[in-house]
Design a protein around this motif. Structure first.
Motif, PDB file in Angstrom:
ATOM      1  N   ALA A  61       0.851  -1.195   0.000  1.00  0.00           N
ATOM      2  CA  ALA A  61       0.000   0.000   0.000  1.00  0.00           C
ATOM      3  C   ALA A  61       0.883   1.240   0.000  1.00  0.00           C
ATOM      4  CB  ALA A  61      -0.894  -0.006   1.231  1.00  0.00           C
ATOM      5  N   SER A  62       0.600   2.170  -0.904  1.00  0.00           N
ATOM      6  CA  SER A  62       1.470   3.354  -1.017  1.00  0.00           C
ATOM      7  C   SER A  62       1.258   4.316   0.144  1.00  0.00           C
ATOM      8  CB  SER A  62       1.232   4.064  -2.349  1.00  0.00           C
ATOM      9  OG  SER A  62      -0.146   4.217  -2.560  1.00  0.00           O
ATOM     10  N   ALA A  63       0.022   4.379   0.642  1.00  0.00           N
ATOM     11  CA  ALA A  63      -0.217   5.241   1.813  1.00  0.00           C
ATOM     12  C   ALA A  63       0.083   4.399   3.044  1.00  0.00           C
ATOM     13  CB  ALA A  63      -1.665   5.691   1.831  1.00  0.00           C
ATOM     14  N   SER A  64       0.924   4.908   3.921  1.00  0.00           N
ATOM     15  CA  SER A  64       1.309   4.121   5.081  1.00  0.00           C
ATOM     16  C   SER A  64       1.307   4.964   6.337  1.00  0.00           C
ATOM     17  CB  SER A  64       2.701   3.534   4.863  1.00  0.00           C
ATOM     18  OG  SER A  64       3.159   2.917   6.037  1.00  0.00           O
ATOM     19  N   ALA A  65       0.845   4.340   7.418  1.00  0.00           N
ATOM     20  CA  ALA A  65       0.870   5.037   8.708  1.00  0.00           C
ATOM     21  C   ALA A  65       2.257   4.893   9.346  1.00  0.00           C
ATOM     22  CB  ALA A  65      -0.182   4.430   9.626  1.00  0.00           C
ATOM     23  N   LEU A  66       3.091   4.063   8.715  1.00  0.00           N
ATOM     24  CA  LEU A  66       4.407   3.820   9.298  1.00  0.00           C
ATOM     25  C   LEU A  66       5.399   4.895   8.869  1.00  0.00           C
ATOM     26  CD1 LEU A  66       4.591   0.001   8.525  1.00  0.00           C
ATOM     27  CD2 LEU A  66       4.175   1.029  10.746  1.00  0.00           C
ATOM     28  N   PRO A  67       6.012   5.572   9.828  1.00  0.00           N
ATOM     29  CA  PRO A  67       6.992   6.595   9.444  1.00  0.00           C
ATOM     30  C   PRO A  67       8.258   5.945   8.911  1.00  0.00           C
ATOM     31  CG  PRO A  67       6.944   6.334  11.822  1.00  0.00           C
ATOM     32  CD  PRO A  67       5.866   5.457  11.275  1.00  0.00           C
ATOM     33  N   ARG A  68       8.981   6.682   8.102  1.00  0.00           N
ATOM     34  CA  ARG A  68      10.263   6.181   7.617  1.00  0.00           C
ATOM     35  C   ARG A  68      11.294   6.436   8.708  1.00  0.00           C
ATOM     36  NH1 ARG A  68      12.411   5.694   1.691  1.00  0.00           N
ATOM     37  NH2 ARG A  68      14.019   4.241   2.259  1.00  0.00           N
ATOM     38  N   ARG A  69      11.900   5.370   9.206  1.00  0.00           N
ATOM     39  CA  ARG A  69      12.835   5.534  10.324  1.00  0.00           C
ATOM     40  C   ARG A  69      14.265   5.405   9.831  1.00  0.00           C
ATOM     41  NH1 ARG A  69       8.513   2.689  13.041  1.00  0.00           N
ATOM     42  NH2 ARG A  69       7.495   4.240  14.356  1.00  0.00           N
ATOM     43  N   PRO A  70      15.222   6.028  10.570  1.00  0.00           N
ATOM     44  CA  PRO A  70      16.618   5.942  10.119  1.00  0.00           C
ATOM     45  C   PRO A  70      17.077   4.485  10.095  1.00  0.00           C
ATOM     46  CG  PRO A  70      16.461   6.908  12.330  1.00  0.00           C
ATOM     47  CD  PRO A  70      15.079   6.818  11.797  1.00  0.00           C
ATOM     48  N   LYS A  71      17.791   4.127   9.019  1.00  0.00           N
ATOM     49  CA  LYS A  71      18.228   2.749   8.853  1.00  0.00           C
ATOM     50  C   LYS A  71      19.693   2.567   9.214  1.00  0.00           C
ATOM     51  CE  LYS A  71      17.844   0.510   4.958  1.00  0.00           C
ATOM     52  NZ  LYS A  71      17.378   0.045   3.653  1.00  0.00           N
ATOM     53  N   PHE A  72      20.428   3.681   9.365  1.00  0.00           N
ATOM     54  CA  PHE A  72      21.865   3.588   9.610  1.00  0.00           C
ATOM     55  C   PHE A  72      22.219   4.230  10.937  1.00  0.00           C
ATOM     56  CE2 PHE A  72      21.152   3.530   5.055  1.00  0.00           C
ATOM     57  CZ  PHE A  72      21.855   2.385   4.683  1.00  0.00           C
ATOM     58  N   LEU A  73      23.082   3.553  11.688  1.00  0.00           N
ATOM     59  CA  LEU A  73      23.563   4.066  12.969  1.00  0.00           C
ATOM     60  C   LEU A  73      25.075   4.003  12.936  1.00  0.00           C
ATOM     61  CD1 LEU A  73      21.372   2.088  15.498  1.00  0.00           C
ATOM     62  CD2 LEU A  73      21.415   4.560  15.288  1.00  0.00           C
ATOM     63  N   SER A  74      25.738   4.973  13.559  1.00  0.00           N
ATOM     64  CA  SER A  74      27.187   4.857  13.596  1.00  0.00           C
ATOM     65  C   SER A  74      27.701   4.991  15.021  1.00  0.00           C
ATOM     66  CB  SER A  74      27.843   5.894  12.679  1.00  0.00           C
ATOM     67  OG  SER A  74      27.517   7.183  13.091  1.00  0.00           O
ATOM     68  N   GLY A  75      28.780   4.272  15.300  1.00  0.00           N
ATOM     69  CA  GLY A  75      29.407   4.294  16.616  1.00  0.00           C
ATOM     70  C   GLY A  75      30.918   4.228  16.465  1.00  0.00           C
ATOM     71  N   THR A  76      31.599   4.331  17.582  1.00  0.00           N
ATOM     72  CA  THR A  76      33.062   4.343  17.583  1.00  0.00           C
ATOM     73  C   THR A  76      33.561   3.154  18.394  1.00  0.00           C
ATOM     74  OG1 THR A  76      32.877   6.737  17.637  1.00  0.00           O
ATOM     75  CG2 THR A  76      35.054   5.843  18.011  1.00  0.00           C
ATOM     76  N   VAL A  77      34.662   2.551  17.934  1.00  0.00           N
ATOM     77  CA  VAL A  77      35.253   1.420  18.661  1.00  0.00           C
ATOM     78  C   VAL A  77      35.481   1.815  20.121  1.00  0.00           C
ATOM     79  CG1 VAL A  77      37.315  -0.042  18.865  1.00  0.00           C
ATOM     80  CG2 VAL A  77      36.328   0.421  16.619  1.00  0.00           C
ATOM     81  N   GLY A  78      35.026   0.961  21.047  1.00  0.00           N
ATOM     82  CA  GLY A  78      35.173   1.227  22.476  1.00  0.00           C
ATOM     83  C   GLY A  78      34.027   2.040  23.061  1.00  0.00           C
ATOM     84  N   GLY A  79      33.247   2.688  22.193  1.00  0.00           N
ATOM     85  CA  GLY A  79      32.138   3.533  22.643  1.00  0.00           C
ATOM     86  C   GLY A  79      30.869   2.716  22.850  1.00  0.00           C
TER      87      GLY A  79
END
Length: 334
Positions: free
Chosen positions: A222-240
């Motif tokens: 369905a082209s109309a959607s109640a679902l928001p588009r959420r961020p798909k990418f997350l970034s972090g740092t080694v040790g963090g």
């Protein structure tokens, strides 16, 4: 105007003297709901002559052995032909519109002396950015043969994923085969749905024929959607450390909410809301503070390592259905 998509099987096989039922699936828009539905046969001159239409017309040579039923609320109409003869074989169209040249799907009908009955096409509806679960039957209880999921194009079925770990480039992080059950059945989970995912698919086991032939699946997004588009990418740092939210339907009831690590079409669970944490993640990964009213739970990952980079799925299981959403973790060196 007639709008959007129409899907249906491309091949039908019927037995001499027997019957076939063909289903056509359409987007249940107001224009499509009330427009004329038709079933026509393509003649040698290329013209498609109407066999039956929802406008109460039935061709005289088919009278008494063809019927058309429309279910506008479901976006489906079906045609049944009985008393099949060898002359019924050929190319047909099921379509919508005031003429037989509008929106249609072509299919070939073969009439054989001893045809096996094929399974009815499965209709699955999904929402944009959402997820779907497809149950694929299989006659291979030994589990030795390869399972597949492919999308039907004009002349062939393009492989999207298979149980040996193959996943097409455009579907990385979005598709998963669940282990098969004792019957040999398996499930295909697909998420981050896009409009262009709508279409006809086949799922099954390689090398099986007849009763065990592939299952046809029509997916309508369905082209109309109640679902928001959420961020798909997350970034972090080694040790963090980092935290992110997983979302599910606040109105739903779920036996289990989980996070799994997606790789090559499979997704082992890392932790769930029952307290399970996979050994290598103990002490550095936890699920915290679910908010049932908003339909969220939070995952915290500490002491990040380079090998933590990759795809993860947030999941919530309800019976045979799983709501899933992908996210990709990018890890940088300090």
């Amino acid at each position: 105007p007639v709008s959007s998509s129409l899907h249906g099987s491309r091949f039908l096989t019927g037995a001499l003297g027997g019957s076939i039922t063909h289903q056509c699936f359409y987007s249940p828009t107001p224009a499509n709901k009330y427009e004329r539905k038709y079933w026509c046969k393509v003649a040698a001159n290329g013209v498609c002559y109407t066999v039956i239409a929802s406008s109460s017309y039935t061709s005289s040579e088919y009278r008494g052995r063809v019927s058309l039923g429309d279910a506008p609320q479901n976006g489906t109409f079906s045609v049944t032909m009985t008393g099949l003869g060898s002359g019924d074989a050929g190319t047909y169209r099921c379509g919508i519109g005031s003429t037989n040249e509008g929106l249609y799907v072509s299919l070939n009908l073969t009439v054989l002396a001893d045809a096996t009955v094929s399974r009815p096409t499965q209709l699955i509806r999904g929402e944009l950015h959402g997820s779907v679960t497809v149950l694929c039957p299989s006659g291979d209880t030994q589990g030795g043969k390869k399972r597949f999921w492919c999308k039907v194009g004009r002349s062939s079925c393009t492989l999207i994923a298979s149980s040996d770990g193959y996943v097409g480039r455009r579907y990385q992080g979005r598709i998963l085969f669940t282990p098969q059950e004792s019957s040999g059945a398996f499930r295909v989970l697909m998420n981050d749905l896009k409009k262009e995912d709508s279409g006809l698919y086949l799922c099954g086991t390689q090398g099986l024929r007849g009763q065990d032939s592939p299952q046809e699946v029509v997916l309508q997004v369905a082209s109309a959607s109640a679902l928001p588009r959420r961020p798909k990418f997350l970034s972090g740092t080694v040790g963090g450390s980092l935290s992110f939210q997983c979302h599910h339907d606040p109105k739903g009831t779920y036996e289990k909410k989980y996070l799994c690590r997606w790789k090559a079409g499979s997704c082992p669970v890392l932790l769930d809301d029952e307290g399970f944490v996979l050994e290598p993640y103990k002490g550095r990964m936890q699920m915290s503070g679910g908010d049932p009213e908003r339909g969220t739970y939070t995952v915290v990952l500490r002491q990040l390592r380079e090998e933590d980079a990759g795809w993860y799925w947030c999941g919530a299981r309800s019976g045979h259905t799983e709501l899933t959403a992908p996210l990709k973790l990018l890890i940088h060196r300090g």
